[in-house]
Design a protein around this motif. Structure first.
Motif, PDB file in Angstrom:
ATOM      1  N   TYR A   9       0.819  -1.203   0.000  1.00 58.42           N
ATOM      2  CA  TYR A   9       0.000   0.000   0.000  1.00 58.42           C
ATOM      3  C   TYR A   9       0.856   1.257   0.000  1.00 58.42           C
ATOM      4  O   TYR A   9       2.053   1.242   0.292  1.00 58.42           O
ATOM      5  CB  TYR A   9      -0.951   0.008   1.195  1.00 58.42           C
ATOM      6  N   VAL A  10       0.208   2.366  -0.341  1.00 60.93           N
ATOM      7  CA  VAL A  10       0.821   3.690  -0.307  1.00 60.93           C
ATOM      8  C   VAL A  10       0.087   4.496   0.753  1.00 60.93           C
ATOM      9  O   VAL A  10      -1.148   4.537   0.779  1.00 60.93           O
ATOM     10  CB  VAL A  10       0.710   4.397  -1.679  1.00 60.93           C
ATOM     11  N   ARG A  11       0.848   5.116   1.628  1.00 56.88           N
ATOM     12  CA  ARG A  11       0.242   5.862   2.733  1.00 56.88           C
ATOM     13  C   ARG A  11       0.286   7.364   2.461  1.00 56.88           C
ATOM     14  O   ARG A  11       1.243   7.871   1.881  1.00 56.88           O
ATOM     15  CB  ARG A  11       0.982   5.547   4.032  1.00 56.88           C
ATOM     16  N   GLY A  12      -0.768   8.057   2.864  1.00 58.05           N
ATOM     17  CA  GLY A  12      -0.811   9.517   2.758  1.00 58.05           C
ATOM     18  C   GLY A  12      -1.749  10.090   3.796  1.00 58.05           C
ATOM     19  O   GLY A  12      -2.584   9.385   4.360  1.00 58.05           O
ATOM     20  N   THR A  13      -1.626  11.355   4.072  1.00 60.81           N
ATOM     21  CA  THR A  13      -2.520  12.037   5.012  1.00 60.81           C
ATOM     22  C   THR A  13      -3.555  12.836   4.229  1.00 60.81           C
ATOM     23  O   THR A  13      -3.258  13.349   3.147  1.00 60.81           O
ATOM     24  CB  THR A  13      -1.741  12.966   5.941  1.00 60.81           C
ATOM     25  N   GLY A  14      -4.758  12.913   4.783  1.00 57.87           N
ATOM     26  CA  GLY A  14      -5.818  13.603   4.059  1.00 57.87           C
ATOM     27  C   GLY A  14      -6.910  14.111   4.966  1.00 57.87           C
ATOM     28  O   GLY A  14      -6.821  14.064   6.194  1.00 57.87           O
ATOM     29  N   THR A  16      -2.932  12.979  -0.166  1.00 61.21           N
ATOM     30  CA  THR A  16      -1.812  13.116  -1.087  1.00 61.21           C
ATOM     31  C   THR A  16      -0.788  12.025  -0.819  1.00 61.21           C
ATOM     32  O   THR A  16      -0.613  11.583   0.317  1.00 61.21           O
ATOM     33  CB  THR A  16      -1.145  14.489  -0.957  1.00 61.21           C
ATOM     34  N   VAL A  17      -0.102  11.603  -1.884  1.00 61.83           N
ATOM     35  CA  VAL A  17       0.955  10.591  -1.783  1.00 61.83           C
ATOM     36  C   VAL A  17       2.154  11.085  -2.583  1.00 61.83           C
ATOM     37  O   VAL A  17       2.018  11.956  -3.454  1.00 61.83           O
ATOM     38  CB  VAL A  17       0.482   9.219  -2.306  1.00 61.83           C
ATOM     39  N   PRO A  18       3.353  10.552  -2.327  1.00 61.27           N
ATOM     40  CA  PRO A  18       4.535  10.991  -3.077  1.00 61.27           C
ATOM     41  C   PRO A  18       4.392  10.742  -4.573  1.00 61.27           C
ATOM     42  O   PRO A  18       3.823   9.748  -5.012  1.00 61.27           O
ATOM     43  CB  PRO A  18       5.666  10.136  -2.478  1.00 61.27           C
ATOM     44  N   ALA A  64      -9.316   4.244   5.234  1.00 56.09           N
ATOM     45  CA  ALA A  64      -9.227   5.476   6.015  1.00 56.09           C
ATOM     46  C   ALA A  64      -8.971   5.088   7.464  1.00 56.09           C
ATOM     47  O   ALA A  64      -9.786   4.382   8.069  1.00 56.09           O
ATOM     48  CB  ALA A  64     -10.510   6.297   5.900  1.00 56.09           C
ATOM     49  N   ARG A  65      -7.848   5.534   7.997  1.00 62.02           N
ATOM     50  CA  ARG A  65      -7.447   5.150   9.347  1.00 62.02           C
ATOM     51  C   ARG A  65      -7.393   6.366  10.256  1.00 62.02           C
ATOM     52  O   ARG A  65      -7.151   7.489   9.808  1.00 62.02           O
ATOM     53  CB  ARG A  65      -6.082   4.442   9.318  1.00 62.02           C
ATOM     54  N   ALA A  66      -7.585   6.100  11.552  1.00 62.88           N
ATOM     55  CA  ALA A  66      -7.536   7.160  12.544  1.00 62.88           C
ATOM     56  C   ALA A  66      -6.108   7.667  12.698  1.00 62.88           C
ATOM     57  O   ALA A  66      -5.166   7.136  12.089  1.00 62.88           O
ATOM     58  CB  ALA A  66      -8.075   6.651  13.881  1.00 62.88           C
ATOM     59  N   PHE A  72      -9.323  14.784  10.002  1.00 64.29           N
ATOM     60  CA  PHE A  72      -8.022  14.382   9.465  1.00 64.29           C
ATOM     61  C   PHE A  72      -7.865  12.867   9.613  1.00 64.29           C
ATOM     62  O   PHE A  72      -8.122  12.316  10.684  1.00 64.29           O
ATOM     63  CB  PHE A  72      -6.887  15.092  10.200  1.00 64.29           C
ATOM     64  N   VAL A  73      -7.452  12.214   8.540  1.00 64.84           N
ATOM     65  CA  VAL A  73      -7.285  10.761   8.553  1.00 64.84           C
ATOM     66  C   VAL A  73      -5.999  10.399   7.820  1.00 64.84           C
ATOM     67  O   VAL A  73      -5.421  11.210   7.089  1.00 64.84           O
ATOM     68  CB  VAL A  73      -8.477  10.040   7.887  1.00 64.84           C
ATOM     69  N   ASN A  74      -5.557   9.166   8.026  1.00 63.72           N
ATOM     70  CA  ASN A  74      -4.467   8.584   7.243  1.00 63.72           C
ATOM     71  C   ASN A  74      -5.079   7.693   6.172  1.00 63.72           C
ATOM     72  O   ASN A  74      -5.898   6.823   6.479  1.00 63.72           O
ATOM     73  CB  ASN A  74      -3.532   7.769   8.132  1.00 63.72           C
TER      74      ASN A  74
END
Length: 378
Positions: free
Chosen positions: A57-62, A221-223, A243-245, A289-291
């Motif tokens: 997976y690819v992680r980003g904040t949103g 957003t992701v790199p 969507a994670r806390a 705000f979520v990850n």
């Protein structure tokens, strides 16, 4: 004789001290020599290789966003006579929200209906006259000019009746607008006007905000380096997004990737993504705000160990496996894909093998080790 006695005693004391010091030094040397012969067994932490599905997976904040958001306004002027909702209530599309005094619009409908009836009566008379003129024209009892004039009068009255019907439709539309209804399903916010307020469309007054939260969107957003991989996987299948806390452990919802941004943000080197979630349990809320975790693919039944278990060797990557006799076995391994802190092992390690987790320096083939009771990462 008397004077020589103290000198003799002093000499004996000195000899005893020197002898005792030599004896202590010899004992210490013996002890040190004995300790040097005892081997030191290093204590290590191990991780147990296991089989599991490994998502890549690819992680980003949103941020969570409403799927749709509408600011409700009035399309007609008038006084608010009723509200039909509670603040924070969930409503369906078409549910009434406000009522504006309908009486002026009802009168407009009645007036337009009356005008149509009058013009329809005139049209009926003109059509009857045209029918008579048609019969008289066949017997030359009326001129062609009079016949054409009567025919034009009928056409004119037909147009007037159609205009009257359009006027009725317009008046009816204004009457319908006097009941302000929810344009979408969602949650209403704070009421901005009360019963008794007079609304003018020219003032552009907002009445209430309405946000659709089922479904709901998450933008993150992701790199930019991951964009080619994302595009390739998205062409093959619909990608899932978790969507994670804030703790990155609790999953608030699982949705589908719906949008890949059309430009990279040059200031941050990231690409924007958007996913849609059903949000049946309303764990996601606008502004939260979520990850975001975009799952690119999942390796089924992969043998995985923490990434720190693998070290570079002279002929490729190796892992330090602890056998049943707690001795080190250096094994070359063939690596699969890495997903953050885990790495898939294609060959060289079997499920259940105990692998040295970190600090492999100083270990070699056959080294006896002691496993710590609380093995991190096992």
């Amino acid at each position: 004789m008397t004077r020589g006695m103290p000198l003799a005693v002093a000499g004996i004391v000195i000899l005893c001290c020197v002898g005792g010091g030599l004896w202590l030094r010899a004992g210490s040397a013996t002890a040190d020599g004995g300790a040097a012969t005892v081997p030191v067994i290093p204590k290590i932490d191990v991780a147990t290789a296991r089989t599991q599905d490994m998502p890549v997976y690819v992680r980003g904040t949103g941020t969570v966003e409403p799927f749709q958001q509408v600011t409700v306004k009035s399309l007609v002027d008038g006084q608010i006579t009723a509200t039909h909702f509670e603040e924070g209530q969930m409503v369906k599309a078409g549910d009434p929200l406000f009522t504006i005094d309908p009486r002026p619009f009802e009168h407009q409908v009645e007036l337009a209906t009356a005008n149509r009836a009058k013009d329809q009566a005139q049209l009926a008379a003109a059509q009857a006259q045209l029918a008579r003129s048609t019969s008289l024209l066949q017997h030359n009892f009326v001129s062609q000019q009079d016949f054409d004039t009567q025919k034009a009068t009928v056409g004119q009255l037909l147009a007037v009746v159609r205009a009257d019907e359009a006027g009725i439709g317009s008046a009816q539309l204004q009457l319908d607008y006097s009941t302000i209804r929810a344009p979408i399903a969602g949650r209403v916010g704070k009421r901005m006007v009360d019963v008794g307020n007079v609304i003018h469309t020219a003032d552009d007054t907002a009445l209430v905000d309405l946000s659709q939260i089922q479904p709901i969107s998450v933008s993150f957003t992701v790199p930019q380096e991951r964009l080619p991989d994302i595009q390739r996987e998205a062409e093959a299948a619909v990608l899932k997004v978790e969507a994670r806390a804030a703790d990155d452990e609790h999953v608030l919802g699982v949705g589908d990737l719906k949008l890949i941004g059309n430009a990279i943000d040059r200031s941050t080197g990231t690409i924007a993504l958007k996913a849609v979630f059903g949000n049946a349990d309303r764990q996601l809320w606008p502004g939260q705000f979520v990850n975001g975790r975009l799952v690119l693919r999942t390796h089924r039944d992969a043998i995985v160990v923490p990434g720190t278990c693998v070290r570079p060797g002279p002929e490729g990557p190796v892992a330090y496996v602890v056998d049943a006799q707690n001795r080190i076995r250096v094994r070359p391994v063939k690596l699969g894909e890495k997903a953050h802190d885990l790495i898939a092992i294609l060959d060289g390690i079997k499920p259940g093998d105990r692998v040295v987790l970190h600090r492999q320096e100083g270990l070699a083939e056959g080294t006896e080790v002691e496993i710590r009771p609380a093995a991190g990462g096992s």
